[in-house]
Design a protein around this motif. Structure first.
Motif, PDB file in Angstrom:
ATOM      1  N   GLU A   1     -17.972  28.262 -18.223  1.00 13.22           N
ATOM      2  CA  GLU A   1     -17.027  27.364 -17.558  1.00 13.22           C
ATOM      3  C   GLU A   1     -16.636  26.210 -18.472  1.00 13.22           C
ATOM      4  O   GLU A   1     -15.474  25.783 -18.487  1.00 13.22           O
ATOM      5  CB  GLU A   1     -17.641  26.847 -16.261  1.00 13.22           C
ATOM      6  N   ALA A   2     -17.584  25.715 -19.256  1.00 12.24           N
ATOM      7  CA  ALA A   2     -17.281  24.610 -20.159  1.00 12.24           C
ATOM      8  C   ALA A   2     -16.270  25.033 -21.220  1.00 12.24           C
ATOM      9  O   ALA A   2     -15.436  24.232 -21.657  1.00 12.24           O
ATOM     10  CB  ALA A   2     -18.568  24.102 -20.818  1.00 12.24           C
ATOM     11  N   PHE A   3     -16.329  26.284 -21.620  1.00 15.70           N
ATOM     12  CA  PHE A   3     -15.419  26.766 -22.659  1.00 15.70           C
ATOM     13  C   PHE A   3     -13.960  26.709 -22.210  1.00 15.70           C
ATOM     14  O   PHE A   3     -13.056  26.557 -23.023  1.00 15.70           O
ATOM     15  CB  PHE A   3     -15.782  28.199 -23.047  1.00 15.70           C
ATOM     16  N   THR A   4     -13.707  26.798 -20.916  1.00 16.69           N
ATOM     17  CA  THR A   4     -12.325  26.816 -20.430  1.00 16.69           C
ATOM     18  C   THR A   4     -11.586  25.511 -20.728  1.00 16.69           C
ATOM     19  O   THR A   4     -10.354  25.480 -20.705  1.00 16.69           O
ATOM     20  CB  THR A   4     -12.278  27.087 -18.916  1.00 16.69           C
ATOM     21  N   THR A   5     -12.329  24.449 -21.002  1.00 21.17           N
ATOM     22  CA  THR A   5     -11.688  23.178 -21.355  1.00 21.17           C
ATOM     23  C   THR A   5     -11.876  22.838 -22.835  1.00 21.17           C
ATOM     24  O   THR A   5     -11.592  21.714 -23.253  1.00 21.17           O
ATOM     25  CB  THR A   5     -12.245  22.032 -20.491  1.00 21.17           C
TER      26      THR A   5
END
Length: 255
Positions: free
Chosen positions: A85-89
């Motif tokens: 999920e962190a990678f999406t930003t």
């Protein structure tokens, strides 16, 4: 791109994501630059245990001349949902989002895997037998294959693959056919792969063993020795959002 091992026997299956971006023609050059630069950037992404940036082919075609320069992808393996999920930003994800006119994101859980990808078992050591099949819940199933072709066998392989691609294209309108089927690869020549999404496990098995063209390729594989390395993996589709070429592979009819 390899970071840390994800192939311990008996380990909890990792979270796998597949992103497919389609860029407008005017941004193809920029996408090629991203493919070159982002390999190094991905090595610094926390929680990313394995990743491959890939090109794709036109739907229903898997030959070396069938590349689709407007569509690119990322296959990634994560040690946690939080890392994914962190990678999406992240800077990498945001740059692709700005370049793309369409984006399909899928979250997958591997249930069966055999073989290696660049010497690794990125999805863990998961038996492809009956136990794995029993653990697959009802619903969409994704399949990923990847092979490094033996150079002297490559032309023979591509000839044998043409009827399989034609058969997949013919099944596109069939409710039991693939909802998505594309070629993928790290390079146009020699590194051959496919990614497909099916309505359920029964549809995967019906194609793999019940369609003559594909059954013939499976039968000939050990006889001819097309590959120096090969990988097969099957996944439960946990979630998906977005579209590819205007289609959502998790919706009946793709609309």
């Amino acid at each position: 791109m390899t970071v840390t091992p994800a192939d311990a026997v008996g380990a909890v299956p990792p979270l796998v994501t597949v992103d497919l971006w389609r860029v407008p023609t005017r941004r193809v050059g920029g996408a090629l630059v991203r493919m070159a630069l982002d390999r190094a950037r991905l090595r610094r992404v926390p929680g990313l245990t394995f990743a491959r940036l890939v090109g794709t082919g036109v739907p229903g075609a898997f030959g070396p001349l069938d590349a689709e320069p407007r569509r690119w992808g990322l296959v990634a393996v994560w040690d946690s949902q939080r890392a994914a999920e962190a990678f999406t930003t992240s800077a990498v994800a945001r740059a692709w989002a700005r370049a793309a006119e369409e984006h399909l994101h899928l979250r997958l859980r591997p249930v069966a895997a055999r073989g290696r990808w660049s010497g690794r078992e990125p999805f863990g050591r998961l038996a492809p037998g009956r136990r794995a099949a029993e653990e697959v819940p009802p619903g969409p199933v994704a399949v990923l294959t990847r092979a490094r072709l033996t150079p002297r066998r490559a032309v023979t392989f591509w000839r044998a693959a043409r009827p399989v691609a034609a058969d997949l294209a013919a099944l596109a309108a069939d409710p039991a056919g693939p909802r998505l089927a594309i070629g993928i690869g790290e390079a146009p020549i020699g590194l051959q792969g496919t990614f497909s999404v099916w309505p359920d496990l029964a549809a995967v098995r019906a194609f793999a063993y019940g369609r003559p063209a594909h059954a013939a390729v499976v039968r000939r594989t050990p006889e001819i020795g097309w590959y120096t390395e090969e990988l097969f993996a099957r996944f439960t589709v946990l979630a998906a959002h977005g579209t590819l070429d205007g289609h959502d592979p998790l919706r009946p009819g793709g609309q």
